[in-house]
Design a protein around this motif. Structure first.
Motif, mmCIF file in Angstrom:
data_model
loop_
_atom_site.group_PDB
_atom_site.id
_atom_site.type_symbol
_atom_site.label_atom_id
_atom_site.label_comp_id
_atom_site.label_asym_id
_atom_site.label_seq_id
_atom_site.Cartn_x
_atom_site.Cartn_y
_atom_site.Cartn_z
ATOM 1 N N ALA A 217 0.450 -1.061 -0.561
ATOM 2 C CA ALA A 217 -0.038 0.275 -0.139
ATOM 3 C C ALA A 217 0.740 1.349 0.058
ATOM 4 O O ALA A 217 2.067 0.853 0.187
ATOM 5 C CB ALA A 217 -0.713 -0.412 0.930
ATOM 6 N N PHE A 218 0.321 2.054 -0.015
ATOM 7 C CA PHE A 218 0.975 3.359 -0.358
ATOM 8 C C PHE A 218 1.271 3.669 1.286
ATOM 9 O O PHE A 218 0.838 3.780 2.417
ATOM 10 C CB PHE A 218 -0.513 4.879 -0.356
ATOM 11 N N SER A 219 2.652 4.513 1.011
ATOM 12 C CA SER A 219 3.237 4.277 1.982
ATOM 13 C C SER A 219 3.075 3.022 3.222
ATOM 14 O O SER A 219 3.966 2.928 4.306
ATOM 15 C CB SER A 219 2.910 5.425 3.393
ATOM 16 N N GLY A 220 3.110 1.777 2.719
ATOM 17 C CA GLY A 220 4.209 1.215 3.409
ATOM 18 C C GLY A 220 5.752 0.149 3.055
ATOM 19 O O GLY A 220 6.073 0.877 2.639
ATOM 20 N N ARG A 221 5.515 -0.570 4.341
ATOM 21 C CA ARG A 221 7.412 -0.935 3.496
ATOM 22 C C ARG A 221 7.259 -2.253 3.573
ATOM 23 O O ARG A 221 6.334 -3.240 3.731
ATOM 24 C CB ARG A 221 7.122 -1.456 5.886
ATOM 25 N N ILE A 222 8.304 -2.408 2.931
ATOM 26 C CA ILE A 222 8.471 -3.657 2.186
ATOM 27 C C ILE A 222 10.485 -3.642 2.952
ATOM 28 O O ILE A 222 11.148 -3.407 2.751
ATOM 29 C CB ILE A 222 9.149 -3.664 0.929
ATOM 30 N N ILE A 223 10.154 -5.358 4.196
ATOM 31 C CA ILE A 223 11.592 -5.844 4.712
ATOM 32 C C ILE A 223 11.512 -6.996 3.609
ATOM 33 O O ILE A 223 10.754 -7.855 3.557
ATOM 34 C CB ILE A 223 11.140 -6.543 6.297
ATOM 35 N N ILE A 224 13.104 -6.451 3.374
ATOM 36 C CA ILE A 224 13.506 -7.737 2.252
ATOM 37 C C ILE A 224 15.159 -8.499 2.960
ATOM 38 O O ILE A 224 15.798 -7.568 3.462
ATOM 39 C CB ILE A 224 15.092 -6.866 1.359
ATOM 40 N N GLY A 225 14.692 -9.802 3.376
ATOM 41 C CA GLY A 225 15.736 -10.606 3.841
ATOM 42 C C GLY A 225 16.774 -11.458 3.216
ATOM 43 O O GLY A 225 17.088 -12.511 4.368
ATOM 44 N N SER A 226 16.191 -11.223 2.129
ATOM 45 C CA SER A 226 16.463 -12.359 1.117
ATOM 46 C C SER A 226 18.188 -11.832 0.841
ATOM 47 O O SER A 226 17.986 -10.262 0.273
ATOM 48 C CB SER A 226 15.441 -12.592 -0.123
ATOM 49 N N TRP A 227 18.831 -12.529 0.816
ATOM 50 C CA TRP A 227 20.451 -12.672 0.014
ATOM 51 C C TRP A 227 20.486 -13.139 -1.481
ATOM 52 O O TRP A 227 19.928 -14.289 -1.754
ATOM 53 C CB TRP A 227 21.307 -13.492 0.763
ATOM 54 N N TYR A 228 20.554 -12.620 -2.216
ATOM 55 C CA TYR A 228 20.499 -13.220 -3.882
ATOM 56 C C TYR A 228 22.078 -13.393 -4.165
ATOM 57 O O TYR A 228 21.650 -13.825 -5.236
ATOM 58 C CB TYR A 228 19.565 -11.714 -4.403
ATOM 59 N N GLY A 229 22.683 -13.226 -3.484
ATOM 60 C CA GLY A 229 24.190 -13.508 -4.205
ATOM 61 C C GLY A 229 24.235 -12.752 -5.650
ATOM 62 O O GLY A 229 24.288 -11.464 -5.713
ATOM 63 N N GLN A 230 24.696 -12.994 -6.300
ATOM 64 C CA GLN A 230 24.691 -12.768 -7.698
ATOM 65 C C GLN A 230 23.696 -12.681 -8.468
ATOM 66 O O GLN A 230 23.536 -12.155 -9.699
ATOM 67 C CB GLN A 230 26.053 -13.280 -8.506
ATOM 68 N N LYS A 231 22.895 -12.835 -8.095
ATOM 69 C CA LYS A 231 21.793 -12.825 -8.971
ATOM 70 C C LYS A 231 20.923 -11.466 -9.427
ATOM 71 O O LYS A 231 20.527 -10.857 -8.062
ATOM 72 C CB LYS A 231 20.099 -13.523 -8.132
ATOM 73 N N ARG A 232 19.931 -11.285 -9.873
ATOM 74 C CA ARG A 232 20.089 -9.503 -10.818
ATOM 75 C C ARG A 232 18.170 -10.148 -11.150
ATOM 76 O O ARG A 232 18.466 -11.028 -11.661
ATOM 77 C CB ARG A 232 20.730 -9.085 -11.358
ATOM 78 N N ALA A 233 17.552 -8.925 -11.030
ATOM 79 C CA ALA A 233 16.359 -8.856 -11.589
ATOM 80 C C ALA A 233 16.060 -7.654 -11.945
ATOM 81 O O ALA A 233 15.818 -6.879 -10.647
ATOM 82 C CB ALA A 233 15.548 -9.507 -10.855
ATOM 83 N N PRO A 234 15.503 -7.203 -12.905
ATOM 84 C CA PRO A 234 14.962 -5.182 -13.265
ATOM 85 C C PRO A 234 13.608 -5.671 -12.098
ATOM 86 O O PRO A 234 13.268 -6.457 -11.942
ATOM 87 C CB PRO A 234 14.113 -5.174 -15.006
ATOM 88 N N LEU A 235 14.034 -4.399 -11.181
ATOM 89 C CA LEU A 235 12.699 -3.574 -10.622
ATOM 90 C C LEU A 235 11.815 -2.667 -11.506
ATOM 91 O O LEU A 235 12.377 -1.624 -12.359
ATOM 92 C CB LEU A 235 13.025 -3.046 -9.826
ATOM 93 N N ASP A 236 10.559 -3.229 -11.342
ATOM 94 C CA ASP A 236 9.414 -1.822 -12.075
ATOM 95 C C ASP A 236 9.243 -0.481 -10.548
ATOM 96 O O ASP A 236 8.837 -0.961 -10.000
ATOM 97 C CB ASP A 236 8.119 -2.677 -11.845
#
Length: 335
Positions: free
Chosen positions: A235-254
């Motif tokens: 939601a608007f003004s919501g929080r995303i907590i990123i706990g993953s370790w992706y290592g060398q993996k990449r992905a485009p973000l929107d």
């Protein structure tokens, strides 16, 4: 005394190496391992060769840099079988936890060991690092009464996180994972609904189950592409907590479209440190005490899928690599 230790020697290659251990020094103890847990997240990055080389490891017992050949692991439970002359006899035969790679025996200073609570089974204590990660995620997330919460990824860290969130008075708690076995475990852990993120109607079903967009989203899937799902469902003004370790993996973000006006906060959460706003009141011993209580309450050993002898470790890693849908938590046993 000889010890046998698991080494990652190249992508998708492990071997057991043996070496002789000297008697404990005056200020050391000798520990005989009982169980060690395989991390299906960070250890699989090492197994597949997807880790950034020369990245400093977080646990003190790990190598200073991640490069092959590498002894890696951090969830070992064992028994003290011999003590140095300067060590209190109270350590003898004590069950202890250590952030230690997979090995049959090891020497350690007592201050590097964490004694197990008397009533907690050794198998449950193997989950201490992942439970500490889950506690850290919850502390960084700071759930609020009546919030809508979404957890992306129901591996062992995701299941522990969902179990903790289920204790809060949330309006809704929804999870997602691509594997049916994990989704079933998530429902048992307290999620009202656990969805397959690969389904074409995933986003609409998630919003319906949450009763709107999520106030709080936790991304613990290990898949960078899941961040786009988090962005779309928060939601608007919501929080995303990123706990993953992706290592060398990449992905485009929107990050175009609605994100620019959304005021969504992306918060990195990693267990080696305590959030600055908590550090004045919380330290590692206090957090470990909270972790032990959570382990005693949740008893995560119910998610142990299989146990392997140390010499069968290659089979365990192949299972996680090739058939992750068949495993939640794997344990190595040493007797």
């Amino acid at each position: 005394m000889k010890s046998q230790t698991l080494f990652f020697t190249a992508p998708r290659r492990v071997e057991i190496r043996e070496k002789s251990l000297p008697p404990p020094a005056a200020d050391e103890v000798l520990v005989e391992s009982l169980f060690s847990a395989i991390s299906p997240g960070s250890e699989m990055l090492v197994y597949r060769g997807e880790f950034p080389e020369n990245l400093a490891a977080n646990a003190d017992s790990l190598s200073a840099n991640l490069r092959y050949p590498l002894a890696y692991g951090y969830a070992c439970v064992g028994k003290v079988i011999e003590s140095g002359q300067a060590v209190s006899r109270a350590w003898q035969n004590r069950l202890v936890f250590a952030f230690q790679p997979h090995t049959s025996h090891f020497l350690a200073a007592p201050q590097a060991l964490i004694p197990l609570p008397a009533a907690l089974p050794p198998e449950s204590a193997c989950f201490l690092p992942n439970m500490e990660t889950a506690v850290n995620l919850i502390q960084d997330a700071a759930p609020i009464l009546g919030e809508r919460a979404l957890v992306l990824g129901q591996g062992i860290v995701g299941l522990l996180t969902t179990s903790l969130l289920a204790q809060f008075p949330l309006e809704s708690l929804v999870s997602a994972d691509k594997f049916p076995r994990r989704r079933a475990a998530s429902l048992e852990a307290g999620a009202a609904l656990s969805l397959d993120p690969a389904q074409s109607d995933f986003r609409s079903r998630a919003r319906a189950a949450l009763a709107g967009p999520a106030d709080l989203t936790l991304e613990v899937s290990g898949a960078p592409a899941a961040l786009n799902e988090a962005l779309a469902l928060t939601a608007f003004s919501g929080r995303i907590i990123i706990g993953s370790w992706y290592g060398q993996k990449r992905a485009p973000l929107d990050l175009g479209g609605d994100f620019h006006r959304s005021r969504i906060r992306l918060i990195s959460s990693q267990v080696s440190t305590i959030a600055p706003e908590l550090a004045g009141r919380w330290d590692k011993p206090r957090r470990f005490a909270a972790v032990w209580r959570a382990l005693a309450q949740i008893r995560p050993e119910k998610w142990i899928t299989r146990r392997f002898a140390l010499e069968e470790a290659a089979e365990a890693y192949r299972l996680l690599d090739e058939s992750p849908q068949d495993a939640i938590q794997l344990l190595i046993h040493y007797s």
